[in-house]
Design a protein around this motif. Structure first.
Motif: not given
Length: 352
Positions: A214-215, A285-290
């Motif tokens: 998670p990024i 790699i997975t982009f998540v809510k900041d």
């Protein structure tokens, strides 16, 4: 020298204790509450040293702190005990206020009363070193600006606000009572024995388990990365050679975007332990809510500690991150035992 260290079972604290026992003749008393992030297995290799002692003490327990000072009679105090995970501070700030502010107050008072009753020679030798973070300075707007020791405080999270508060308390006790204090503010640490909730060990272990990496947001947040053993050397240098009343910033000279850090880890893992399906680890790699209030950039100007005390980091990010990944690959059992608490229970003789 006799050094009382709070939070010595934590990531940075254990590195400091290992450094002192391995490289000096000093004695250490490790005072630690043993929260989820503190683990005595990080000190297993020096546990039998006659110069090392551990006591399970909460720094919010004023009476136990007083007894520790009275019986151990330290020359130096290194205060590392703190709640330090930003995400946890957002979900539950009360514990951060209690430990980082009230706990620091209790420790300052225990140190002050102990120091005031010392003889003149012992008094002149005593120092209280408070270890803090660059997050107290808030966010850097420019791409070339750096945090210096005179940068105004502008904390963004409950964690950094609680650490800023503790810094102010330390300076007030020096100004008002004359307690001989020093403060250091460091950049992001990484290295062996890091608790698996933090970015680098989390990415390593998730990747090996085939889990998402998670990024937050776009992963464009920039941090200066400091190898923990370099930090340990710096902290010992400050507490033994630093000037009372001074603040020293400690940085690794390694600014990286979070996404760069994660991709570097993936590339090294591809080399050292390829996935069984032959896919690149970057595919996880997975982009998540900041997260709320996420600072974009931290960067340290560490010229003062270099000029005044002669400290510079030995590890580049490239050498340090490879050493870190290799260590985790060789110590996966440590990770399991830290996460399930089994070593802690064995060491303390408990079953729960």
């Amino acid at each position: 020298m006799k050094i009382l260290i709070t939070g010595g079972a934590g990531f940075i604290g254990s590195a400091v204790i290992r450094h002192i026992i391995d490289k000096t003749d000093d004695q250490v008393l490790n005072v630690d509450k043993l929260t989820y992030a503190g683990n005595l297995e990080s000190l297993k290799m020096i546990d039998g040293s006659p110069r090392y002692e551990f006591r399970q003490i909460d720094i919010c327990d004023a009476e136990s702190l007083k007894q520790a000072f009275t019986s151990f009679k330290p020359n130096l105090v290194m205060h590392l005990a703190a709640e330090s995970h930003v995400d946890r501070s957002i979900d539950g700030p009360a514990e951060f206020i209690n430990t980082n502010i009230v706990g620091t107050y209790n420790l300052l008072e225990a140190a002050r009363h102990y120091w005031q009753n010392l003889g003149e020679a012992e008094k002149s030798q005593f120092k209280f070193h408070h270890i803090s973070t660059d997050e107290v300075y808030g966010d850097l707007e420019g791409t070339t600006d750096l945090f210096t020791e005179s940068t105004p405080y502008a904390p963004s999270s409950p964690y950094s606000a609680s650490k800023a508060s503790s810094d102010h308390l330390v300076r007030a006790w020096q100004r008002t009572y004359g307690l001989p204090t020093l403060i250091t503010n460091c950049s992001n640490n990484y290295g062996p024995y890091h608790f698996p909730e933090k970015l680098i060990p989390l990415v390593i272990l998730n990747a090996l388990d085939g889990k998402p990496l998670p990024i937050y947001g776009k992963g464009d947040q920039i941090r200066d990365w400091l190898f923990v053993d370099d930090h340990a050397r710096a902290l010992y240098k400050v507490v033994t050679k630093g000037k009372v009343g001074e603040t020293y910033n400690i940085g690794g000279h390694n600014e990286k975007q979070n996404i760069e850090v994660v991709k570097t880890i993936c590339q090294i893992l591809d080399e050292l332990q390829p996935k069984v399906d032959a896919q690149a680890y970057e595919s996880l790699i997975t982009f998540v809510k900041d997260r709320p209030g996420h600072d974009l950039r931290y960067a340290i100007d560490a010229s003062k500690i270099a000029n005044d005390l002669g400290w510079i980091p030995e590890e580049s990010f490239e050498t340090g991150i490879r050493k870190t990944i290799e260590w985790y690959l060789e110590n996966l059992e440590w990770c399991r035992r830290v996460q399930d608490g089994s070593y802690q229970r064995e060491r303390l003789g408990t079953t729960e």
